[in-house]
Design an enzyme around this catalytic site. Structure first.
Site, PDB file in Angstrom:
ATOM      1  N   GLY A 114     -11.649   1.616 -57.052  1.00  0.00           N
ATOM      2  CA  GLY A 114     -10.920   1.977 -58.056  1.00  0.00           C
ATOM      3  C   GLY A 114      -9.466   1.236 -57.948  1.00  0.00           C
ATOM      4  N   LYS A 154      -6.415  -5.391 -52.549  1.00  0.00           N
ATOM      5  CA  LYS A 154      -6.306  -3.823 -52.603  1.00  0.00           C
ATOM      6  C   LYS A 154      -4.973  -3.566 -53.271  1.00  0.00           C
ATOM      7  CE  LYS A 154      -6.505   0.520 -50.289  1.00  0.00           C
ATOM      8  NZ  LYS A 154      -6.387   1.203 -48.846  1.00  0.00           N
ATOM      9  N   ARG A 183      -7.392  -7.690 -47.764  1.00  0.00           N
ATOM     10  CA  ARG A 183      -8.150  -7.211 -46.757  1.00  0.00           C
ATOM     11  C   ARG A 183      -9.329  -8.064 -46.741  1.00  0.00           C
ATOM     12  NH1 ARG A 183      -9.069  -0.748 -47.208  1.00  0.00           N
ATOM     13  NH2 ARG A 183     -10.493  -1.291 -48.561  1.00  0.00           N
ATOM     14  N   ASP A 213     -17.106   8.045 -47.801  1.00  0.00           N
ATOM     15  CA  ASP A 213     -16.869   6.916 -48.501  1.00  0.00           C
ATOM     16  C   ASP A 213     -15.660   5.861 -47.543  1.00  0.00           C
ATOM     17  OD1 ASP A 213     -15.220   9.127 -49.340  1.00  0.00           O
ATOM     18  OD2 ASP A 213     -13.906   7.575 -50.357  1.00  0.00           O
TER      19      ASP A 213
HETATM   20  P1  AMP Z   1      -9.039   6.342 -50.820  1.00  0.00           P
HETATM   21  O1  AMP Z   1      -8.315   7.722 -50.912  1.00  0.00           O
HETATM   22  O2  AMP Z   1      -8.348   5.331 -50.825  1.00  0.00           O
HETATM   23  O3  AMP Z   1     -10.191   6.481 -49.918  1.00  0.00           O
HETATM   24  O4  AMP Z   1      -9.679   6.659 -52.515  1.00  0.00           O
HETATM   25  C1  AMP Z   1     -10.587   7.315 -52.912  1.00  0.00           C
HETATM   26  C2  AMP Z   1     -11.046   7.052 -54.205  1.00  0.00           C
HETATM   27  O5  AMP Z   1      -9.819   6.978 -55.148  1.00  0.00           O
HETATM   28  C3  AMP Z   1     -11.616   5.456 -54.371  1.00  0.00           C
HETATM   29  O6  AMP Z   1     -12.683   5.254 -55.236  1.00  0.00           O
HETATM   30  C4  AMP Z   1     -10.373   4.602 -54.794  1.00  0.00           C
HETATM   31  O7  AMP Z   1     -10.693   3.473 -55.327  1.00  0.00           O
HETATM   32  C5  AMP Z   1      -9.744   5.601 -55.820  1.00  0.00           C
HETATM   33  N1  AMP Z   1      -8.238   5.559 -55.971  1.00  0.00           N
HETATM   34  C6  AMP Z   1      -7.414   5.855 -55.127  1.00  0.00           C
HETATM   35  N2  AMP Z   1      -6.085   5.367 -55.606  1.00  0.00           N
HETATM   36  C7  AMP Z   1      -6.278   4.644 -56.757  1.00  0.00           C
HETATM   37  C8  AMP Z   1      -5.675   4.430 -57.804  1.00  0.00           C
HETATM   38  N3  AMP Z   1      -4.230   4.236 -57.682  1.00  0.00           N
HETATM   39  N4  AMP Z   1      -5.991   3.928 -59.193  1.00  0.00           N
HETATM   40  C9  AMP Z   1      -7.301   4.105 -58.972  1.00  0.00           C
HETATM   41  N5  AMP Z   1      -8.368   4.437 -58.220  1.00  0.00           N
HETATM   42  C10 AMP Z   1      -7.580   4.754 -57.034  1.00  0.00           C
HETATM   43 MG    MG Z   2     -11.214   4.879 -49.372  1.00  0.00          MG
END
Ligand code: AMP
Ligand code: MG
Length: 495
Positions: free
Chosen positions: A90, A111, A174, A257
């Site tokens: 995302g 990222k 990354r 994930d």
């Molecule tokens: P994470 O907490 O980084 O493991 O993210 C969990 C999910 O939320 C993943 O699919 C990320 O891509 C999505 N995500 C986290 N932050 C954002 C953001 N600012 N915009 C879009 N998607 C996000």
């Molecule tokens: Mg993640």
């Protein structure tokens, strides 16, 4: 060779179900936060893609590297135990794969480079804080010897992102063996009900565990990719979590994930190294139930592996009962694998040639003492190291760490046990017990400075944490535990 030949796109080539073409969204005023010269060298990264204005623009998403083929990957995952059928990149964009001079293939990913088809309403961006944190933490982890994704660069975008308040935005470059996760397997096995699963499993097994596959096939020509993958990921993650436990690292958000099949640590969101030891320590602001507390990490990784095993069932054997038996057998290896690897690490940390049955009680009473007297995890182990090597007076550790009476009593039992240990075991302690770890209060200060446009502390810390097992001149500062005012109690994932 033209530069366009340098990127490869093997994962993207599996098709748009796996990686959806997506370009980064331009930003207004990119500025360098960090460039990792050492990693660039290790990658054999071209000189003209180094620390210059044109590269800055590319890493900020305003232009593209020749030969890159940007895209966002699909995945799903269990978050805090609940299945989310669609997550995906995302806020990350895969530029392509890079082949290092030694042949190793690595993902290069931006990222925070803007929205993707998987952003689910999010902005696809990252504030500067999480970018600085990941840059510093992942590179410090690498220097500590822990398998991890790495950071080639960090750039500020010049644009604000909206979180609880306005914050400056940034993008991390990354590098990973791959970003394929347990959650990626879940996406194809569960969300897609098996469509495309076989292709994924074949791909990832051959990319990361080709040697193991060939070996398994020599013994049994019928050995499946899925079986090899499950065995090898079980081994890799048992080893990874044993390493975390040995150094006091708390990941903070061990959702499926966030577990890479290649066995590298990924996602430096709310992570932290422990200062004072507590088995139940939690830093993450969103982990209210303590699911991902320090002491729970091995059990959680085991649980995550059972999710992977379940996804692989249809590929393990046509006969459901046989598939289940194979999966169970593989996942059941985890506790003994973990114990074996962790015990070997503990033996090294405590200066023992090997672990004996009676050592478990001795080690347990050490940890109980640390917890009871609120002693610093890293400094306590380094204190043992200097005591074992009769080098305490040559360091400033005496000023940084005062052993409690309980610990001094414990030390007598330990010394008796070590009467039978070899000198080599004392030397080995120096490589098992770091002087410095990337402590949270320093990371927090580096973030505050970077938010104000000052990256000097970030550079200083990065450089200090590259050599964690030896004492350096400024360690009265860098090795010290935080004062009461400096202690960081909560960390945030910055999404
Ligand atoms: P994470 O907490 O980084 O493991 O993210 C969990 C999910 O939320 C993943 O699919 C990320 O891509 C999505 N995500 C986290 N932050 C954002 C953001 N600012 N915009 C879009 N998607 C996000
Ligand atoms: Mg993640």
């Amino acid at each position: 060779m033209s530069t366009s030949a340098l990127f490869e796109h093997s994962y993207h080539s599996l098709g748009s179900d796996y990686v959806t073409p997506t370009v980064a969204t331009p930003v207004s005023a990119p500025k360098w936060l960090a460039w990792n010269t050492q990693l660039a060298e290790q990658l054999g990264w071209p000189e003209h893609w180094g620390h210059n204005d044109s590269t800055l623009n590319t890493l900020a998403g305003n232009t593209q590297f020749e030969g890159s083929k940007p895209g966002a990957a699909a995945y799903a995952g269990h978050q805090f135990g609940n299945y989310n059928p669609q997550l995906g990149d995302g806020r990350a964009i895969l530029l392509g794969e890079w082949r290092r001079p030694d042949g190793q293939l690595l993902d290069i990913q931006l990222k925070g480079a803007g929205p993707t088809p998987y952003s689910r309403g999010g902005d696809g961006r990252s504030p500067i804080g999480p970018v600085v944190r990941e840059y510093l933490m992942s590179e410090a982890m690498y220097a500590l010897g822990i398998p991890t994704t790495r950071a080639l660069a960090a750039v500020a975008t010049g644009d604000p992102v909206y979180r609880q308040q306005l914050e400056p935005g940034a993008i991390l470059t990354r590098v990973a063996k791959s970003h394929i996760r347990i959650g990626t397997v879940q996406f194809f096995a569960m969300t897609r009900q098996g469509a495309g699963l076989n292709e994924l499993v074949t791909y990832v097994t051959e990319r990361h565990y080709l040697g193991a596959l060939e070996k398994a096939r020599q013994l049994d020509p019928e050995a499946t990719h899925a079986q090899v993958l499950l065995n090898e990921v079980t081994r890799a993650l048992a080893s990874l979590v044993a390493h975390w436990q040995a150094l006091g690292f708390i990941h903070g958000v061990l959702n499926t994930d966030n577990m890479l099949l290649c066995g590298e640590t990924v996602d430096y969101g709310p992570c932290a190294f422990m200062d004072t030891f507590a088995a139940g320590q939690v830093f993450s602001s969103i982990d209210t139930g303590g699911r991902y507390a320090f002491g729970n990490q091995p059990g959680i990784v085991h649980w995550n592996l059972s999710v992977l095993a379940q996804c692989l069932l249809p590929l393990l054997n046509e006969d459901q009962d046989k598939a289940l038996a194979l999966a169970q057998e593989s996942v059941d290896q985890f506790p003994s694998l973990f114990t074996e690897i962790y015990s070997a690490r503990l033996a090294a940390k405590f200066g023992l040639d090997a672990m004996r049955e009676t050592d478990h009680a001795l080690i347990e009473s050490f940890f109980n003492q640390l917890e009871k007297d609120k002693l610093d995890f890293t400094l306590a182990f380094r204190w043992l190291t200097e005591v074992a090597n009769a080098s305490l007076e040559g360091t400033i550790l005496e000023e940084l760490f005062i052993p409690s009476d309980g610990l001094l009593n414990w030390q007598e039992q330990w010394s008796q046990r070590r009467d039978q240990a070899t000198p080599a075991s004392s030397t080995r302690m120096k490589k098992a017990n770091p002087v410095v770890v990337p402590r949270n209060h320093w990371v927090a200060q580096a973030i505050s400075s970077a938010e104000e446009g000052d990256t000097e502390l970030m550079e200083t810390l990065h450089s200090r944490w590259q050599d964690p097992f030896t004492w350096q001149a400024a360690d009265a500062k860098f090795a010290a535990a935080p004062s009461n005012e400096q202690i960081v109690h909560r960390t945030f994932c910055g999404t």
